[in-house]
Design a protein around this motif. Structure first.
Motif, PDB file in Angstrom:
ATOM      1  N   ILE A  19       6.928  65.829  14.211  1.00 13.90           N
ATOM      2  CA  ILE A  19       6.201  66.367  13.066  1.00 13.90           C
ATOM      3  C   ILE A  19       5.221  65.347  12.491  1.00 13.90           C
ATOM      4  CG2 ILE A  19       6.430  67.284  10.733  1.00 13.90           C
ATOM      5  CD1 ILE A  19       9.177  68.396  11.591  1.00 13.90           C
ATOM      6  N   VAL A  20       5.715  64.139  12.218  1.00 21.31           N
ATOM      7  CA  VAL A  20       4.847  63.109  11.636  1.00 21.31           C
ATOM      8  C   VAL A  20       3.790  62.666  12.650  1.00 21.31           C
ATOM      9  CG1 VAL A  20       4.766  60.782  10.661  1.00 21.31           C
ATOM     10  CG2 VAL A  20       6.628  62.334  10.046  1.00 21.31           C
ATOM     11  N   GLY A  21       4.203  62.504  13.902  1.00 30.20           N
ATOM     12  CA  GLY A  21       3.253  62.098  14.932  1.00 30.20           C
ATOM     13  C   GLY A  21       2.160  63.122  15.137  1.00 30.20           C
ATOM     14  N   SER A  22       2.533  64.389  15.212  1.00 35.81           N
ATOM     15  CA  SER A  22       1.547  65.439  15.404  1.00 35.81           C
ATOM     16  C   SER A  22       0.601  65.532  14.205  1.00 35.81           C
ATOM     17  CB  SER A  22       2.257  66.780  15.611  1.00 35.81           C
ATOM     18  OG  SER A  22       1.335  67.825  15.780  1.00 35.81           O
ATOM     19  N   SER A  23       1.140  65.394  13.014  1.00 37.58           N
ATOM     20  CA  SER A  23       0.325  65.455  11.805  1.00 37.58           C
ATOM     21  C   SER A  23      -0.754  64.377  11.803  1.00 37.58           C
ATOM     22  CB  SER A  23       1.219  65.306  10.569  1.00 37.58           C
ATOM     23  OG  SER A  23       0.451  65.270   9.387  1.00 37.58           O
ATOM     24  N   ASN A  24      -0.356  63.151  12.074  1.00 37.53           N
ATOM     25  CA  ASN A  24      -1.321  62.052  12.050  1.00 37.53           C
ATOM     26  C   ASN A  24      -2.259  62.077  13.248  1.00 37.53           C
ATOM     27  OD1 ASN A  24      -0.640  60.344   9.606  1.00 37.53           O
ATOM     28  ND2 ASN A  24       1.374  60.498  10.549  1.00 37.53           N
ATOM     29  N   ALA A  25      -1.793  62.616  14.374  1.00 42.13           N
ATOM     30  CA  ALA A  25      -2.647  62.699  15.561  1.00 42.13           C
ATOM     31  C   ALA A  25      -3.810  63.662  15.331  1.00 42.13           C
ATOM     32  CB  ALA A  25      -1.818  63.140  16.773  1.00 42.13           C
ATOM     33  N   VAL A  26      -3.524  64.816  14.733  1.00 43.00           N
ATOM     34  CA  VAL A  26      -4.602  65.767  14.425  1.00 43.00           C
ATOM     35  C   VAL A  26      -5.546  65.162  13.394  1.00 43.00           C
ATOM     36  CG1 VAL A  26      -5.129  68.027  13.424  1.00 43.00           C
ATOM     37  CG2 VAL A  26      -3.229  67.793  15.029  1.00 43.00           C
ATOM     38  N   ASN A  27      -4.996  64.423  12.440  1.00 43.44           N
ATOM     39  CA  ASN A  27      -5.832  63.793  11.414  1.00 43.44           C
ATOM     40  C   ASN A  27      -6.779  62.767  12.026  1.00 43.44           C
ATOM     41  OD1 ASN A  27      -6.606  63.451   8.696  1.00 43.44           O
ATOM     42  ND2 ASN A  27      -5.319  61.653   8.491  1.00 43.44           N
TER      43      ASN A  27
END
Length: 361
Positions: free
Chosen positions: A185-193
């Motif tokens: 969740i955190v990784g995907s969130s920051n990756a899209v950002n």
């Protein structure tokens, strides 16, 4: 919401039973979110422009980006509103998965909104301090992981499913499962950002991955399809299809205004939330590893930043001309539309590879 109304009216008019079909409600979710985005988008852009809530551009970045300064941003709030309304209208609100995906998405949106507000309205160039941003991201992800683990109804809901293998499912235990939720969740969130740096670069891959996850959600929640394909069957998770459809509709509507040259940017309020949305859906349908494949563009962007920072700190040299990766290609002379479209093409290929794992087992 409308599902309950249709269910009540069906006792008088059988035609209302059609709204019990998940596929129809998913399509209506797409169209509802798309309509909201297209109708509200122009007014939102005017409002953001009136209050001078515009993009801030780094002086050390590509020179072609200097003209983007002042472009309205925080448009991701429109995406979240469209997703929330469409999901609430067409989903079964008695389904716990609907509230989990909506809750995670909106909470991460709040984090992004605070960051954007401090940067753009309060003119604090640092925005929300990184330590607080990661603290709240971590707290939400860990709390959701604990909740999902202790409310799981079958063992498969907390096991790691390995693509291309029918019978390989790894028991993670509470610690392993919660940590997996956290990183996804955190990784995907920051990756899209990190990917959200060019006009339309992040939103269309998000739409494509969300559409593919909708296929996984539908098949995973259908006992016949799950049995035929040899994938885990998770009861009631199919309702997440409506949420994924809402992402697709809202994302396409936003792309109408975000395509090159962009009239509006989504900002952290959109990017952090959409990344978290993809992560939590992948967790629910037990396709975390497939998400890494389908979201390969997001992964490449993130890895490029990690490698750049590590190389500079250890050797004093940069691997790329600039990170994230899309800026590297810009500084090599690629026009912005070329970078964008080629990254889109890569995403199409990776999404097809991810969907192929449904059958190749």
């Amino acid at each position: 919401m409308l599902v309950l109304l249709a269910d009540y009216l069906s006792q008088y008019y059988r035609a209302f039973n059609v709204f019990q079909y998940l596929t129809l409600r998913a399509i209506l979710g797409v169209l509802t979110a798309l309509s909201i985005s297209l109708l509200v988008g122009p007014r939102m852009i005017q409002w953001l422009s009136r209050y001078q809530i515009g993009q801030q551009v780094r002086n050390d970045g590509p020179q072609t980006h200097l003209s983007k300064a002042g472009t309205p941003t925080m448009g991701g709030a429109l995406i979240l509103v469209a997703i929330a309304i469409a999901t609430l209208l067409w989903s079964d609100l008695g389904n716990r998965y609907v509230w989990v995906v909506l809750g995670v998405t909106l909470l991460f949106g709040v984090i992004g909104w605070v960051d954007d507000y401090k940067k753009l309205v309060l003119r604090n160039s640092k925005g929300l301090a990184a330590r607080w941003k990661y603290f709240w991201q971590s707290a939400i992800a860990l709390a959701v992981g604990v909740f999902l683990y202790y409310t799981a109804q079958t063992p498969i809901e907390t096991q790691l499913t390995v693509p291309f293998f029918k019978t390989v499912a790894i028991d993670l235990g509470v610690v392993g499962y919660v940590l997996l939720c956290y990183f996804v969740i955190v990784g995907s969130s920051n990756a899209v950002n990190l990917t959200d740096g060019l006009d339309g670069l992040a939103i269309l891959p998000t739409v494509m991955v969300a559409g593919a996850l909708a296929v996984f959600a539908y098949t995973t929640g259908n006992i016949k399809f799950a049995g035929y394909l040899g994938i885990p069957y998770i009861r009631d998770v199919g309702e997440v299809v409506v949420f994924c459809g809402a992402i697709v509709g809202a994302g396409l509507g936003f792309l109408w205004f975000n395509t090159y040259p962009a009239q509006v940017f989504m900002g952290d309020v959109g990017a952090l939330a959409l990344g978290a949305a993809l992560g939590i859906v992948a967790v629910l349908v037990r396709q975390e590893l497939v998400l890494v494949v389908m979201g390969g563009v997001f992964v490449m962007e993130t890895v490029s930043v990690i490698l750049q920072v590590a190389s500079f700190k250890l050797t004093g040299r940069r691997i790329f001309r600039m990170a994230p990766l899309h800026h590297h290609f810009e500084l090599k002379g690629w026009p912005e539309p070329r970078v964008i479209v080629r990254f889109w093409i890569i995403t199409v290929i990776l999404v097809l590879v991810g969907l192929a794992t449904l059958k190749i087992r």
